[in-house]
Each structure stands twice: as C-alpha cells, then as structure tokens.
Design a protein around this motif. Structure first.
Motif, short mmCIF file in Angstrom:
data_model
loop_
_atom_site.label_atom_id
_atom_site.label_comp_id
_atom_site.label_asym_id
_atom_site.label_seq_id
_atom_site.Cartn_x
_atom_site.Cartn_y
_atom_site.Cartn_z
N VAL A 1 0.85 -1.18 0.00
CA VAL A 1 0.00 0.00 0.00
C VAL A 1 0.89 1.23 0.00
CG1 VAL A 1 -1.72 1.27 1.34
CG2 VAL A 1 -1.82 -1.21 1.24
N SER A 2 0.54 2.20 -0.84
CA SER A 2 1.36 3.41 -0.93
C SER A 2 1.27 4.20 0.38
CB SER A 2 0.91 4.29 -2.09
OG SER A 2 -0.31 4.94 -1.78
N ARG A 5 -1.78 6.58 0.47
CA ARG A 5 -3.04 5.85 0.72
C ARG A 5 -3.13 5.44 2.19
NH1 ARG A 5 -3.10 1.39 -3.07
NH2 ARG A 5 -3.49 3.03 -4.55
N ASP A 25 -7.28 -2.67 -3.49
CA ASP A 25 -6.32 -2.94 -4.57
C ASP A 25 -5.33 -1.79 -4.73
OD1 ASP A 25 -8.14 -1.11 -5.55
OD2 ASP A 25 -8.35 -2.07 -7.49
N GLU A 26 -4.25 -2.07 -5.42
CA GLU A 26 -3.22 -1.08 -5.71
C GLU A 26 -3.53 -0.45 -7.06
OE1 GLU A 26 -0.40 -0.12 -3.94
OE2 GLU A 26 -1.23 -1.23 -2.26
N GLN A 28 -4.00 2.75 -9.82
CA GLN A 28 -3.52 4.08 -10.21
C GLN A 28 -4.32 4.55 -11.42
OE1 GLN A 28 0.71 4.41 -10.86
NE2 GLN A 28 1.01 4.84 -8.70
N ASP A 33 -2.15 7.59 -7.18
CA ASP A 33 -2.63 6.49 -6.34
C ASP A 33 -4.10 6.76 -6.06
OD1 ASP A 33 -0.21 5.13 -6.06
OD2 ASP A 33 0.41 6.39 -4.39
#
Length: 85
Positions: A1-2, A5, A25-26, A28, A33
């Motif tokens: 996870v960024s 986020r 979910d990841e 973009q 993000d």
C-alpha cells in the motif's frame, strides 16, 4: 500500500465518521494512487475516490464524491485529463 493511501486511510479513520474502505487494490489513474472510501450519513451513502500523486516532493491530491457509476466515470475521466508535466 502506498504511503499516501495509508496516511489518508488512517486520517479518515480518526474522524470517527464511520468511513469504510471497500477496495484494497493497488490502483492508479494517470499516475495518481487511488483509494475508495464510503460514508453513510442520515441514510445516504456517498462514495469518494481519493487521488494522490507526489511531484517534486509535493503531494497533489483530488477527492471526488459520487453516487452513481456515471459520476464515477466522469471523475476518473477528469483525473485522466490532468496534466502534471
């Protein structure tokens, strides 16, 4: 996870407003993000998309609120059209 986020989610949880985060979910969009959050208040559920991109050490963020899939697609189209060059 960024990191953006993670920090946004923690901040929203601290509001005690009852935000939920249905998507993990990841994702973009146009290099941003994306995190989805939902809030139900007085019987109305509003969904929000949080977009964040770090550029030269600065965070550029957008929040789009919607109730229909058509509105969601309009928000995503807006972010896709953003130029960060």
């Amino acid at each position: 996870v960024s990191q953006s986020r993670y920090q946004t989610k923690n901040l929203l949880k601290q509001t005690n407003m009852g935000f939920t985060f249905p998507e993990e979910d990841e994702r973009q969009v146009n290099g941003f993000d994306v995190m989805q959050a939902e809030l139900t208040y007085l019987g109305t559920t509003v969904t929000q998309l949080y977009f964040c991109k770090v550029i030269n050490g600065y965070a550029l963020c957008f929040v789009g609120s919607y109730k229909t899939d058509e509105q969601k697609q309009q928000i995503i189209a807006f972010v896709n059209s953003a130029s960060t060059n």
